[in-house]
Design a protein around this motif. Structure first.
Motif, PDB file in Angstrom:
ATOM      1  N   VAL A   1       0.842  -1.203   0.000  1.00  0.00           N
ATOM      2  CA  VAL A   1       0.000   0.000   0.000  1.00  0.00           C
ATOM      3  C   VAL A   1       0.875   1.251   0.000  1.00  0.00           C
ATOM      4  CG1 VAL A   1      -1.560   1.395   1.432  1.00  0.00           C
ATOM      5  CG2 VAL A   1      -2.054  -1.019   1.041  1.00  0.00           C
ATOM      6  N   MET A   2       1.901   1.271   0.860  1.00  0.00           N
ATOM      7  CA  MET A   2       2.790   2.433   0.931  1.00  0.00           C
ATOM      8  C   MET A   2       3.502   2.674  -0.398  1.00  0.00           C
ATOM      9  SD  MET A   2       4.605   2.457   4.639  1.00  0.00           S
ATOM     10  CE  MET A   2       5.130   4.124   4.333  1.00  0.00           C
ATOM     11  N   VAL A   3       4.010   1.606  -0.993  1.00  0.00           N
ATOM     12  CA  VAL A   3       4.728   1.727  -2.259  1.00  0.00           C
ATOM     13  C   VAL A   3       3.792   2.251  -3.359  1.00  0.00           C
ATOM     14  CG1 VAL A   3       5.869   0.409  -4.088  1.00  0.00           C
ATOM     15  CG2 VAL A   3       6.442  -0.033  -1.691  1.00  0.00           C
ATOM     16  N   GLU A   4       2.565   1.721  -3.405  1.00  0.00           N
ATOM     17  CA  GLU A   4       1.615   2.139  -4.434  1.00  0.00           C
ATOM     18  C   GLU A   4       1.220   3.610  -4.262  1.00  0.00           C
ATOM     19  OE1 GLU A   4      -0.738   1.653  -7.856  1.00  0.00           O
ATOM     20  OE2 GLU A   4       0.840   0.391  -6.980  1.00  0.00           O
ATOM     21  N   LEU A   5       1.027   4.039  -3.020  1.00  0.00           N
ATOM     22  CA  LEU A   5       0.647   5.435  -2.789  1.00  0.00           C
ATOM     23  C   LEU A   5       1.800   6.387  -3.094  1.00  0.00           C
ATOM     24  CD1 LEU A   5      -1.537   5.041   0.427  1.00  0.00           C
ATOM     25  CD2 LEU A   5      -2.307   5.749  -1.847  1.00  0.00           C
ATOM     26  N   TYR A   6       3.022   5.925  -2.922  1.00  0.00           N
ATOM     27  CA  TYR A   6       4.165   6.741  -3.364  1.00  0.00           C
ATOM     28  C   TYR A   6       4.187   6.810  -4.891  1.00  0.00           C
ATOM     29  CZ  TYR A   6       8.867   8.683  -3.702  1.00  0.00           C
ATOM     30  OH  TYR A   6       9.929   9.502  -3.999  1.00  0.00           O
ATOM     31  N   LYS A   7       3.965   5.660  -5.503  1.00  0.00           N
ATOM     32  CA  LYS A   7       3.975   5.614  -6.977  1.00  0.00           C
ATOM     33  C   LYS A   7       2.887   6.502  -7.560  1.00  0.00           C
ATOM     34  CE  LYS A   7       2.577   1.952  -9.367  1.00  0.00           C
ATOM     35  NZ  LYS A   7       2.546   0.571  -9.904  1.00  0.00           N
ATOM     36  N   ARG A   8       1.744   6.582  -6.872  1.00  0.00           N
ATOM     37  CA  ARG A   8       0.634   7.422  -7.331  1.00  0.00           C
ATOM     38  C   ARG A   8       0.816   8.888  -6.936  1.00  0.00           C
ATOM     39  NH1 ARG A   8      -2.790   4.573 -10.864  1.00  0.00           N
ATOM     40  NH2 ARG A   8      -2.666   2.383 -10.281  1.00  0.00           N
ATOM     41  N   ARG A   9       1.947   9.203  -6.315  1.00  0.00           N
ATOM     42  CA  ARG A   9       2.290  10.559  -5.900  1.00  0.00           C
ATOM     43  C   ARG A   9       1.307  11.123  -4.880  1.00  0.00           C
ATOM     44  NH1 ARG A   9       4.638  14.703  -9.869  1.00  0.00           N
ATOM     45  NH2 ARG A   9       5.758  15.092  -7.950  1.00  0.00           N
ATOM     46  N   VAL A  10       0.841  10.253  -4.009  1.00  0.00           N
ATOM     47  CA  VAL A  10      -0.029  10.692  -2.913  1.00  0.00           C
ATOM     48  C   VAL A  10       0.804  10.874  -1.646  1.00  0.00           C
ATOM     49  CG1 VAL A  10      -2.060  10.130  -1.528  1.00  0.00           C
ATOM     50  CG2 VAL A  10      -1.981   9.472  -3.936  1.00  0.00           C
ATOM     51  N   TRP A  11       1.604   9.869  -1.308  1.00  0.00           N
ATOM     52  CA  TRP A  11       2.524   9.969  -0.173  1.00  0.00           C
ATOM     53  C   TRP A  11       3.952  10.017  -0.715  1.00  0.00           C
ATOM     54  CZ3 TRP A  11       0.402   5.596   3.542  1.00  0.00           C
ATOM     55  CH2 TRP A  11      -0.831   6.018   4.064  1.00  0.00           C
ATOM     56  N   ILE A  12       4.468  11.195  -0.931  1.00  0.00           N
ATOM     57  CA  ILE A  12       5.826  11.324  -1.482  1.00  0.00           C
ATOM     58  C   ILE A  12       6.733  12.061  -0.498  1.00  0.00           C
ATOM     59  CG2 ILE A  12       5.244  11.157  -3.934  1.00  0.00           C
ATOM     60  CD1 ILE A  12       5.160  14.216  -4.034  1.00  0.00           C
ATOM     61  N   ASP A  13       6.452  11.898   0.790  1.00  0.00           N
ATOM     62  CA  ASP A  13       7.236  12.565   1.830  1.00  0.00           C
ATOM     63  C   ASP A  13       8.400  11.682   2.270  1.00  0.00           C
ATOM     64  OD1 ASP A  13       5.977  11.159   4.614  1.00  0.00           O
ATOM     65  OD2 ASP A  13       4.712  11.140   2.830  1.00  0.00           O
ATOM     66  N   SER A  14       9.359  12.285   2.953  1.00  0.00           N
ATOM     67  CA  SER A  14      10.560  11.558   3.376  1.00  0.00           C
ATOM     68  C   SER A  14      10.238  10.502   4.430  1.00  0.00           C
ATOM     69  CB  SER A  14      11.597  12.542   3.928  1.00  0.00           C
ATOM     70  OG  SER A  14      11.088  13.231   5.050  1.00  0.00           O
ATOM     71  N   ARG A  15       9.199  10.750   5.225  1.00  0.00           N
ATOM     72  CA  ARG A  15       8.825   9.770   6.253  1.00  0.00           C
ATOM     73  C   ARG A  15       8.431   8.446   5.612  1.00  0.00           C
ATOM     74  NH1 ARG A  15       3.645  10.035  10.343  1.00  0.00           N
ATOM     75  NH2 ARG A  15       4.429   8.624  11.940  1.00  0.00           N
ATOM     76  N   THR A  16       7.647   8.512   4.540  1.00  0.00           N
ATOM     77  CA  THR A  16       7.240   7.297   3.830  1.00  0.00           C
ATOM     78  C   THR A  16       8.457   6.564   3.269  1.00  0.00           C
ATOM     79  OG1 THR A  16       5.088   8.249   3.229  1.00  0.00           O
ATOM     80  CG2 THR A  16       5.900   6.436   1.864  1.00  0.00           C
ATOM     81  N   VAL A  17       9.360   7.324   2.653  1.00  0.00           N
ATOM     82  CA  VAL A  17      10.555   6.728   2.047  1.00  0.00           C
ATOM     83  C   VAL A  17      11.401   6.027   3.108  1.00  0.00           C
ATOM     84  CG1 VAL A  17      12.733   7.246   0.881  1.00  0.00           C
ATOM     85  CG2 VAL A  17      10.622   8.333   0.112  1.00  0.00           C
ATOM     86  N   ASN A  18      11.569   6.651   4.271  1.00  0.00           N
ATOM     87  CA  ASN A  18      12.423   6.066   5.308  1.00  0.00           C
ATOM     88  C   ASN A  18      11.786   4.854   5.973  1.00  0.00           C
ATOM     89  OD1 ASN A  18      15.055   7.748   5.897  1.00  0.00           O
ATOM     90  ND2 ASN A  18      13.483   9.224   5.312  1.00  0.00           N
ATOM     91  N   VAL A  19      10.461   4.829   6.038  1.00  0.00           N
ATOM     92  CA  VAL A  19       9.786   3.632   6.555  1.00  0.00           C
ATOM     93  C   VAL A  19       9.972   2.466   5.581  1.00  0.00           C
ATOM     94  CG1 VAL A  19       7.534   2.623   7.068  1.00  0.00           C
ATOM     95  CG2 VAL A  19       8.123   4.856   7.980  1.00  0.00           C
ATOM     96  N   ILE A  20       9.846   2.748   4.273  1.00  0.00           N
ATOM     97  CA  ILE A  20      10.085   1.701   3.277  1.00  0.00           C
ATOM     98  C   ILE A  20      11.533   1.235   3.340  1.00  0.00           C
ATOM     99  CG2 ILE A  20      10.098   1.176   0.804  1.00  0.00           C
ATOM    100  CD1 ILE A  20       7.761   3.156   0.499  1.00  0.00           C
ATOM    101  N   ALA A  21      12.465   2.179   3.581  1.00  0.00           N
ATOM    102  CA  ALA A  21      13.874   1.806   3.716  1.00  0.00           C
ATOM    103  C   ALA A  21      14.061   0.846   4.891  1.00  0.00           C
ATOM    104  CB  ALA A  21      14.728   3.051   3.921  1.00  0.00           C
ATOM    105  N   GLY A  22      13.312   1.071   5.965  1.00  0.00           N
ATOM    106  CA  GLY A  22      13.395   0.165   7.113  1.00  0.00           C
ATOM    107  C   GLY A  22      13.000  -1.250   6.754  1.00  0.00           C
ATOM    108  N   ALA A  23      12.078  -1.395   5.796  1.00  0.00           N
ATOM    109  CA  ALA A  23      11.644  -2.732   5.376  1.00  0.00           C
ATOM    110  C   ALA A  23      12.763  -3.490   4.655  1.00  0.00           C
ATOM    111  CB  ALA A  23      10.416  -2.624   4.484  1.00  0.00           C
ATOM    112  N   CYS A  24      13.753  -2.770   4.116  1.00  0.00           N
ATOM    113  CA  CYS A  24      14.902  -3.435   3.486  1.00  0.00           C
ATOM    114  C   CYS A  24      15.695  -4.250   4.507  1.00  0.00           C
ATOM    115  CB  CYS A  24      15.831  -2.395   2.839  1.00  0.00           C
ATOM    116  SG  CYS A  24      15.143  -1.536   1.412  1.00  0.00           S
TER     117      CYS A  24
END
Length: 346
Positions: free
Chosen positions: A200-223
């Motif tokens: 969901v997070m990845v898709e909302l970033y791709k759709r340019r809805v959640w393009i903030d740094s907080r979202t990116v860093n949470v996804i980075a944590g999933a790595c």
């Protein structure tokens, strides 16, 4: 004895057939009442209240001991979801009752009824009877269900509803509330629920809805997660998300505008543009009907142009590559390298 055997009781097959007929009869009568209510609600208020009382009674029985055949209950919920907004003074408790039932009993519930209740909740949400955060929170919990069809429905609803509440402008308060739910779900012990939440997070970033740094860093944590599927999703995000956004923008928004116009007029934006130019040149005399048609298409054309301009402005908003929004790129790369070096997966 043969005669007494055949008439003394209903065979299992006959009983099942009778139940099917009863279910169809119930659905038919509720559909008929639904159509009558939509045409003229006031005269049918007593019948609506009767069905609402029936729902309350069946709900009490369901909570004590769920019936094996819940089709009638599902049909009743669907009926009430379609018309409850027409009787706000009587049906105020109905959306919350359905929501609480699904939230408490989804694990033991029949899959068909579970999907029926959730579809009813989507209808109530579209009518403004349920707060978006409340329904989205329950939706993430339902990702734990071993029901692929339901999970797909949940995913589509979450993405579309978050996009809808951010369509005119970014709703920071609501986004923060929903993001907090997503972040908790990423730590959920149910691996499927955690994976769907990350998607969901990845898709909302791709759709340019959640393009903030907080979202990116949470996804980075999933790595750095211990769940291999989440690691794969997060790594793919950083390797190709910006190209996916560019590809999506090339064709998605024009398609959305054209689909909306074609549904209303049977014509695409280009066809409406050409028709407007032709009408302005050719028809010196216009009948009233044609003038009304031209006016209607003119309004749709103006609306489509405005929608297109709005999407162009959003597309032209400055966007930094996802990897540049990491809070600590060096620290992240070192942690990722250590994880890969110590991993037993090849």
């Amino acid at each position: 004895s043969g005669a007494s055997g055949s008439g003394g009781g209903r065979r299992p097959g006959a009983a099942a057939c009778g139940a099917t007929v009863d279910a169809r009869s119930t659905m038919s009568s509720l559909t008929l009442l639904q159509n009558k209510i939509k045409r003229n609600p006031t005269p049918h208020a007593p019948e609506f209240r009767q069905q609402l009382r029936s729902f309350d009674a069946q709900l009490s029985i369901f909570e004590l001991s769920p019936p094996k055949d819940s089709r009638d209950f599902g049909q009743l919920v669907t009926f009430l979801a379609h018309v409850a907004h027409l009787y706000p003074n009587d049906s105020g408790h109905f959306p919350e009752a359905v929501l609480n039932l699904l939230d408490r009993s989804y694990e033991s519930m029949d899959p068909d009824l579970r999907r029926t209740l959730f579809q009813a909740l989507i209808l109530l949400r579209n009518r403004g009877s349920i707060d978006p955060v409340t329904l989205i929170t329950v939706s993430f919990s339902l990702f734990r269900c071993k029901d692929k069809a339901l999970r797909e429905l949940l995913y589509i609803h979450i993405i579309s509803d978050v996009r809808r509440v951010n369509r005119k402008a970014s709703n920071l308060r609501l986004n923060k509330s929903i993001q907090n739910v997503v972040y908790r779900m990423l730590e959920d012990p149910n691996s499927i629920a955690a994976k769907k939440s990350l998607q969901v997070m990845v898709e909302l970033y791709k759709r340019r809805v959640w393009i903030d740094s907080r979202t990116v860093n949470v996804i980075a944590g999933a790595c750095l997660s211990n769940q291999p599927k989440n690691v794969a999703i997060a790594l793919q995000f950083f390797l190709g998300i910006d190209e996916k956004i560019d590809a999506l923008q090339d064709d998605e928004e024009d398609a959305v505008v054209d689909e909306g116009l074609e549904a209303a007029t049977g014509k695409s934006l280009d066809k409406l543009e050409r028709a407007a130019q032709k009408d302005s040149r050719i028809y010196a005399k216009k009948t009233r009907a044609r003038m009304r048609k031209i006016a209607k298409e003119g309004k749709l054309l103006k609306k489509a142009r405005q929608a297109k301009q709005s999407e162009l402005r959003r597309a032209n908003t400055p966007r930094f590559p996802a990897i540049e929004m990491l809070n600590d790129p060096q620290g992240f790369s070192e942690k990722l390298f250590r994880k890969l070096r110590s991993s037993n997966d090849h």
